[in-house]
Design a protein around this motif. Sequence first.
Motif, PDB file in Angstrom:
ATOM      1  N   TRP A  37      -6.534 -18.734  45.032  1.00  0.00           N
ATOM      2  CA  TRP A  37      -7.402 -19.552  44.921  1.00  0.00           C
ATOM      3  C   TRP A  37      -8.678 -19.181  45.658  1.00  0.00           C
ATOM      4  O   TRP A  37      -9.718 -19.049  46.097  1.00  0.00           O
ATOM      5  CB  TRP A  37      -7.571 -21.029  44.472  1.00  0.00           C
ATOM      6  CG  TRP A  37      -8.743 -22.150  44.852  1.00  0.00           C
ATOM      7  CD1 TRP A  37      -9.739 -21.997  43.866  1.00  0.00           C
ATOM      8  CD2 TRP A  37      -9.086 -22.257  45.883  1.00  0.00           C
ATOM      9  NE1 TRP A  37     -10.389 -22.651  44.265  1.00  0.00           N
ATOM     10  CE2 TRP A  37     -10.892 -22.936  45.609  1.00  0.00           C
ATOM     11  CE3 TRP A  37      -9.217 -22.442  47.545  1.00  0.00           C
ATOM     12  CZ2 TRP A  37     -11.817 -23.490  46.698  1.00  0.00           C
ATOM     13  CZ3 TRP A  37      -9.957 -22.861  48.892  1.00  0.00           C
ATOM     14  CH2 TRP A  37     -11.307 -23.270  47.861  1.00  0.00           C
ATOM     15  N   GLY A  38      -7.923 -19.289  47.006  1.00  0.00           N
ATOM     16  CA  GLY A  38      -8.984 -18.485  48.462  1.00  0.00           C
ATOM     17  C   GLY A  38      -8.990 -17.009  48.474  1.00  0.00           C
ATOM     18  O   GLY A  38     -10.477 -16.933  48.345  1.00  0.00           O
ATOM     19  N   GLN A  39      -8.681 -16.269  47.945  1.00  0.00           N
ATOM     20  CA  GLN A  39      -9.126 -15.081  47.035  1.00  0.00           C
ATOM     21  C   GLN A  39     -10.065 -14.980  46.737  1.00  0.00           C
ATOM     22  O   GLN A  39     -11.149 -14.034  46.198  1.00  0.00           O
ATOM     23  CB  GLN A  39      -8.216 -14.097  46.407  1.00  0.00           C
ATOM     24  CG  GLN A  39      -6.834 -13.442  48.183  1.00  0.00           C
ATOM     25  CD  GLN A  39      -5.775 -12.921  47.677  1.00  0.00           C
ATOM     26  OE1 GLN A  39      -5.477 -12.704  46.223  1.00  0.00           O
ATOM     27  NE2 GLN A  39      -4.915 -12.176  48.401  1.00  0.00           N
ATOM     28  N   GLN A  40      -9.651 -15.702  45.141  1.00  0.00           N
ATOM     29  CA  GLN A  40     -11.344 -15.974  44.412  1.00  0.00           C
ATOM     30  C   GLN A  40     -11.774 -16.323  44.796  1.00  0.00           C
ATOM     31  O   GLN A  40     -13.430 -15.969  44.834  1.00  0.00           O
ATOM     32  CB  GLN A  40     -10.852 -16.880  43.492  1.00  0.00           C
ATOM     33  CG  GLN A  40      -9.297 -15.896  42.483  1.00  0.00           C
ATOM     34  CD  GLN A  40     -10.648 -14.891  41.491  1.00  0.00           C
ATOM     35  OE1 GLN A  40     -10.927 -15.449  41.029  1.00  0.00           O
ATOM     36  NE2 GLN A  40      -9.235 -14.324  41.279  1.00  0.00           N
ATOM     37  N   GLN A  45     -18.005 -15.925  47.271  1.00  0.00           N
ATOM     38  CA  GLN A  45     -18.408 -16.362  48.486  1.00  0.00           C
ATOM     39  C   GLN A  45     -19.481 -14.954  49.284  1.00  0.00           C
ATOM     40  O   GLN A  45     -20.561 -14.808  49.588  1.00  0.00           O
ATOM     41  CB  GLN A  45     -17.874 -17.151  49.814  1.00  0.00           C
ATOM     42  CG  GLN A  45     -18.590 -17.376  50.116  1.00  0.00           C
ATOM     43  CD  GLN A  45     -19.528 -19.149  50.610  1.00  0.00           C
ATOM     44  OE1 GLN A  45     -19.001 -20.094  49.140  1.00  0.00           O
ATOM     45  NE2 GLN A  45     -20.356 -19.015  51.208  1.00  0.00           N
ATOM     46  N   VAL A  46     -18.742 -14.302  49.311  1.00  0.00           N
ATOM     47  CA  VAL A  46     -19.227 -12.545  49.933  1.00  0.00           C
ATOM     48  C   VAL A  46     -20.228 -12.941  48.838  1.00  0.00           C
ATOM     49  O   VAL A  46     -21.406 -12.326  49.404  1.00  0.00           O
ATOM     50  CB  VAL A  46     -17.562 -11.776  50.301  1.00  0.00           C
ATOM     51  CG1 VAL A  46     -18.757 -10.513  50.356  1.00  0.00           C
ATOM     52  CG2 VAL A  46     -16.864 -12.257  51.455  1.00  0.00           C
ATOM     53  N   ARG A  47     -19.992 -12.326  47.716  1.00  0.00           N
ATOM     54  CA  ARG A  47     -20.881 -12.105  46.832  1.00  0.00           C
ATOM     55  C   ARG A  47     -22.613 -12.638  46.741  1.00  0.00           C
ATOM     56  O   ARG A  47     -23.878 -12.029  46.689  1.00  0.00           O
ATOM     57  CB  ARG A  47     -20.714 -11.610  45.184  1.00  0.00           C
ATOM     58  CG  ARG A  47     -19.762 -10.522  45.243  1.00  0.00           C
ATOM     59  CD  ARG A  47     -19.091 -10.437  43.309  1.00  0.00           C
ATOM     60  NE  ARG A  47     -18.662  -9.295  43.502  1.00  0.00           N
ATOM     61  CZ  ARG A  47     -16.540  -9.386  43.126  1.00  0.00           C
ATOM     62  NH1 ARG A  47     -16.429 -10.602  43.426  1.00  0.00           N
ATOM     63  NH2 ARG A  47     -16.281  -8.542  42.812  1.00  0.00           N
ATOM     64  N   SER A 355     -10.559 -14.965  35.123  1.00  0.00           N
ATOM     65  CA  SER A 355     -11.316 -15.942  34.042  1.00  0.00           C
ATOM     66  C   SER A 355     -11.082 -17.288  34.205  1.00  0.00           C
ATOM     67  O   SER A 355      -9.971 -17.646  34.315  1.00  0.00           O
ATOM     68  CB  SER A 355     -10.483 -15.135  32.584  1.00  0.00           C
ATOM     69  OG  SER A 355     -10.362 -16.288  31.746  1.00  0.00           O
ATOM     70  N   PHE A 356     -12.038 -18.157  34.000  1.00  0.00           N
ATOM     71  CA  PHE A 356     -11.852 -19.664  33.558  1.00  0.00           C
ATOM     72  C   PHE A 356     -11.148 -20.657  32.047  1.00  0.00           C
ATOM     73  O   PHE A 356     -11.784 -20.923  31.830  1.00  0.00           O
ATOM     74  CB  PHE A 356     -12.943 -19.501  34.358  1.00  0.00           C
ATOM     75  CG  PHE A 356     -13.533 -19.076  36.194  1.00  0.00           C
ATOM     76  CD1 PHE A 356     -12.787 -20.405  36.838  1.00  0.00           C
ATOM     77  CD2 PHE A 356     -14.523 -18.632  36.304  1.00  0.00           C
ATOM     78  CE1 PHE A 356     -12.708 -19.355  37.952  1.00  0.00           C
ATOM     79  CE2 PHE A 356     -14.549 -17.909  37.433  1.00  0.00           C
ATOM     80  CZ  PHE A 356     -13.852 -18.502  38.938  1.00  0.00           C
ATOM     81  N   GLY A 383     -15.575 -23.086  37.558  1.00  0.00           N
ATOM     82  CA  GLY A 383     -16.262 -22.038  37.216  1.00  0.00           C
ATOM     83  C   GLY A 383     -17.681 -22.307  37.018  1.00  0.00           C
ATOM     84  O   GLY A 383     -18.781 -21.773  37.267  1.00  0.00           O
ATOM     85  N   ASN A 384     -17.939 -23.895  37.400  1.00  0.00           N
ATOM     86  CA  ASN A 384     -19.831 -24.334  37.157  1.00  0.00           C
ATOM     87  C   ASN A 384     -20.362 -23.874  37.870  1.00  0.00           C
ATOM     88  O   ASN A 384     -21.160 -23.437  38.606  1.00  0.00           O
ATOM     89  CB  ASN A 384     -19.362 -26.398  37.324  1.00  0.00           C
ATOM     90  CG  ASN A 384     -19.129 -26.763  35.412  1.00  0.00           C
ATOM     91  OD1 ASN A 384     -18.502 -25.338  34.198  1.00  0.00           O
ATOM     92  ND2 ASN A 384     -18.668 -27.558  35.647  1.00  0.00           N
ATOM     93  N   THR A 385     -19.592 -23.906  38.969  1.00  0.00           N
ATOM     94  CA  THR A 385     -20.053 -23.358  40.758  1.00  0.00           C
ATOM     95  C   THR A 385     -20.058 -22.147  40.291  1.00  0.00           C
ATOM     96  O   THR A 385     -21.602 -21.797  41.144  1.00  0.00           O
ATOM     97  CB  THR A 385     -18.945 -23.695  41.916  1.00  0.00           C
ATOM     98  OG1 THR A 385     -18.540 -25.286  41.834  1.00  0.00           O
ATOM     99  CG2 THR A 385     -19.358 -23.394  43.172  1.00  0.00           C
ATOM    100  N   THR A 386     -19.112 -21.588  39.744  1.00  0.00           N
ATOM    101  CA  THR A 386     -19.576 -19.636  40.063  1.00  0.00           C
ATOM    102  C   THR A 386     -20.719 -19.572  38.406  1.00  0.00           C
ATOM    103  O   THR A 386     -21.489 -19.051  40.013  1.00  0.00           O
ATOM    104  CB  THR A 386     -18.527 -18.909  39.345  1.00  0.00           C
ATOM    105  OG1 THR A 386     -17.079 -19.438  40.019  1.00  0.00           O
ATOM    106  CG2 THR A 386     -18.538 -17.564  39.457  1.00  0.00           C
TER     107      THR A 386
END
Length: 571
Positions: A37-40, A45-47, A355-356, A383-386
């Motif tokens: 999860w942290g990697q995702q 966050q970086v992008r 994939s969400f 997913g909504n946040t993304t």
Amino acid sequence: MSLKTRILGLAAVLMMVASLASWFAYRALSADIIERWGQQVAEIQVRYDSARLLQSLEREIGLAKQMASSLVLLNFAKTPDAPDLQASAIEEMESFRENFRDNSYFVALRENGHYYYNNSENEFAGKQLRYALDPEDPDDAWFYQLLDEGRDFHLNVNPDTELGVTKLWIDVLMRDSEGKPVGIVGTGLNLDDFLQDIVDIGQEGITTLFVDYNGAIQLYRDRNYIDFASIIKPEGQKNTVDLLFDEPEDKQKILGMLQLLKKRDEAGQVESGFVTVDGHEQLAGVAFLPTIGWFEITLLDLNALLPNSFLWPLLAVFFVALILTLVLFHVIIQSKILKPITTLEKAVEKVRDGSFELPRLDKPDNEIGRLSHHFEQMVDTLGNTTRELENKVNRRTEELNRLARIDTLTGLKNRRGLDEAMEEEIQRAERQGTGFGVIWLDVDHFKAFNDELGHQIGDQILCRVALWLKAGIRPYDHPGRWGGDEFVVILSPCDSRTLKTIANRIQQMVEQESEKTGTPVTASVGAYLAQPGDTSDTILRRADSALYEAKRRGRNRVCISTPEDEEIKPL
């Protein structure tokens, strides 16, 4: 010892062994879920942080490059001692100042070292020449080094001791027609405001910083770590990113990520890994921003973002699974425990892979079912946040694109918007074999209005002319402000009669309507009926020649250039 005791003892031993196994399995699974999860989250966050930085800079960089290509400033840079060129250049500088976000600019000339500057308060109006750069002064070394290196574009966090300001400077090289550097122009963004908006956003567990191509820290919430004036410092004396880490292996890991991304030299690539900062393990995400030549580094404290207690229900699931293993048959275990865990694991793998869209999760009436429900909610929220972040980025990008084509004073198209509209009309003319009209309008003696009545009245006049311009044309025509007191209208479809009618209507409307305001103004109008095969340079040159002829014949009149007549005809 009775059989019952032995059975109970064996059951107790099995329960203890199973409990220990369950505990270690829980620890491993929860750590794996948190890491995945942290990697995702790190990549997202970086992008997101990268997009926010680029959104704040791209418009300013574009304006600075446009300023560097200004013919007025280039002519001034070649002959900086000519008073008439200096006056025109300062007027050009001020026109750009109104468009920069910080409402400030600087222009530094190679020929004589003169440094021009004005800020948002217009503090230096009439005295934009602030000082002369000195090749022997260490504070001015940045200018001469950038000229020697020949870099067309550079970002630099640096305090200006002469001006008493510390900003994120956008430096763009001015080149003459032969490609020779003749100066540097640009703008500055207030460092404290920029740090607060982009870096120090107050999100618990998230630390964002930006470093340059060599790893020197440029933007960080702690100003003590920022490497000011990096360009003039030798390697080994810069505040590089490895200063944030205590362990040598962490320093090598971060520097290795930077080197790997340099080799790829691609936007959107993200490298991540675990490091230790101030005694806390954090997940570092690194991305390269080739547009500005910087790296974005995000440090995530996963214990703050997703505490282990968040996954404690998973421990209860293991204990339930243990009890059911000792009490129930294999079929019940299979249907109530193993199958839901399998589907949940597949769902975790899909989320890990980005994939969400989750498969259908079995939700038995127990802790696993609730965990699956919580996991679905968590994935749905993520997913909504993304999507929300992506939508925000897209909306902001669209808004920036729109603002880049609109003149902020008049609301008409700016020069870039007019260029694009004209290119569309040129292509349409080629396809359909039809012409279109171009009107070039200039407010007569506009500089006198500014000098005598002030720039505020001058701006009001420009806004009124813009309104009269829109009122005098058709709804589907393209009016715009070319720059200063010059306006351009693209008429399509258009023929000679329509061009004459609208050009005269605009000239008369400006003259008549302005008398009602108490500040009468007139306008000189040049027009040209473009034909298929005409280039934008040809069209603008013919329209400009017609405008010049209208001025030469006494102003406040219309002159039209047509393909059939080499001589420009006044109306």
